[in-house]
Design a protein around this motif. Structure first.
Motif, PDB file in Angstrom:
ATOM      1  N   ASN A 122      29.699 -22.578  -7.150  1.00  0.00           N
ATOM      2  CA  ASN A 122      30.923 -21.767  -7.327  1.00  0.00           C
ATOM      3  C   ASN A 122      30.882 -20.870  -8.669  1.00  0.00           C
ATOM      4  O   ASN A 122      31.633 -20.014  -8.842  1.00  0.00           O
ATOM      5  N   ASP A 143      29.761 -16.555  -4.336  1.00  0.00           N
ATOM      6  CA  ASP A 143      30.420 -16.629  -3.047  1.00  0.00           C
ATOM      7  C   ASP A 143      29.934 -17.983  -2.135  1.00  0.00           C
ATOM      8  O   ASP A 143      28.876 -17.755  -1.799  1.00  0.00           O
ATOM      9  N   LYS A 187      38.707 -29.630  -4.208  1.00  0.00           N
ATOM     10  CA  LYS A 187      39.249 -28.380  -4.705  1.00  0.00           C
ATOM     11  C   LYS A 187      37.844 -27.348  -5.117  1.00  0.00           C
ATOM     12  O   LYS A 187      36.931 -28.137  -5.341  1.00  0.00           O
ATOM     13  N   ASN A 209      36.478 -22.857  -4.602  1.00  0.00           N
ATOM     14  CA  ASN A 209      36.557 -21.694  -3.721  1.00  0.00           C
ATOM     15  C   ASN A 209      35.772 -21.684  -2.765  1.00  0.00           C
ATOM     16  O   ASN A 209      35.643 -20.731  -2.139  1.00  0.00           O
ATOM     17  N   GLN A 210      34.964 -22.438  -2.491  1.00  0.00           N
ATOM     18  CA  GLN A 210      34.108 -22.510  -1.363  1.00  0.00           C
ATOM     19  C   GLN A 210      34.723 -22.888  -0.030  1.00  0.00           C
ATOM     20  O   GLN A 210      35.931 -23.327   0.327  1.00  0.00           O
ATOM     21  N   THR A 211      34.185 -22.186   1.090  1.00  0.00           N
ATOM     22  CA  THR A 211      34.641 -22.444   2.363  1.00  0.00           C
ATOM     23  C   THR A 211      33.579 -23.403   2.899  1.00  0.00           C
ATOM     24  O   THR A 211      32.335 -23.199   3.032  1.00  0.00           O
TER      25      THR A 211
END
Length: 258
Positions: A28, A32, A64, A66-68
């Motif tokens: 992260n 992305d 928590k 930003n990863q999917t």
């Protein structure tokens, strides 16, 4: 559109394993991140793929960041195939697999689900790295490994990985200050001296439990086993082309067409 590299994260210990959570945290900071990982442990699966049963993929939120993330019912190799063919909307710039709980040095690379995921990405033409920490404990501490993982990944993105090559990285279970550095190595010649412990279950039915010990047959100081024993991180370039090119000339002397 994001200018960050797209990084696909896979593992074989399962999507909730501490090793992959540590790897996601580092990735992260770099790009992305999309995670496609098994919904349960798949260690030792090698390059197995699912062909006789259905595969399920579920979008999940584990922690928590930003990863999917997607949880997959299949093997590590399945996860790569599904990521590339169904889930991602653009080609990853890099695939990282791990961080594995335990060694994947030497002959262990053959059996490793972690490395098979990386190799599957390599087959797809995606630069790939498999990471392993020499600690089999589920609650292993990955903090000291993170800076080295970041360094290797940033170098791979900057310099590229040769076509047809995947990197097998093993990290000693030591404090950061005790790791002497990173060495590019060859795979040591070693094997497992295996035994099957014959037992009986409570119903009296015989079964077998695989046991054994790892034996290093290689005295070279340019191997992954030497590097790890001497407190270095080992980086071994491996390939999925299994052709023994050196044997072709000899085999061509056989009277095969008489």
């Amino acid at each position: 559109m994001s200018k960050k590299p797209l990084i696909l994260v896979i593992n074989d210990d399962g999507i909730t394993a501490p090793g992959i959570r540590a790897l996601i945290e580092v990735m992260n900071e770099i790009g992305d991140v999309v995670v496609v990982a098994p919904d349960s442990p798949q260690s030792g699966m090698g390059h197995a793929i699912t062909i006789n049963s259905t595969l399920f993929v579920e979008k999940v939120v584990i922690d928590k960041g930003n990863q999917t993330e997607y949880s997959c019912s299949g093997t590590p190799a399945d996860c790569v195939k599904l990521a590339v063919k169904q889930i991602l909307d653009r080609r990853p710039d890099l695939c990282v697999s791990g961080i594995n709980h335990g060694s994947n040095s030497s002959i262990n690379v053959i059996y490793s689900g972690t490395m098979s995921a990386a190799l599957e990405a390599g087959i797809e033409g995606i630069p790939a790295i498999g990471f392993s920490l020499l600690d089999y404990n589920w609650n292993a501490n990955f903090e000291h490994a993170k800076p080295f993982v970041k360094t290797i990944v940033k170098n791979a993105l900057k310099n590229g990985i040769p076509n047809g090559v995947v990197l097998n990285v093993n990290i000693p279970n030591l404090a950061k200050k005790d790791i002497k550095g990173i060495k590019v190595c060859r795979q040591a010649k070693a094997n497992w001296e295996e035994e099957f412990d014959k037992r009986k279950n409570p119903q009296g039915r015989e079964y077998y439990w695989l046991t054994g010990k790892f034996v290093n047959l290689d005295n070279g100081e340019d191997t992954d086993e030497w590097a790890l024993k001497n407190n270095y991180i080992s980086v071994v370039p491996v390939q999925f082309d299994l052709t023994a090119h050196h044997a072709i000339q000899n085999l061509n002397t056989w009277e095969l067409n008489d």
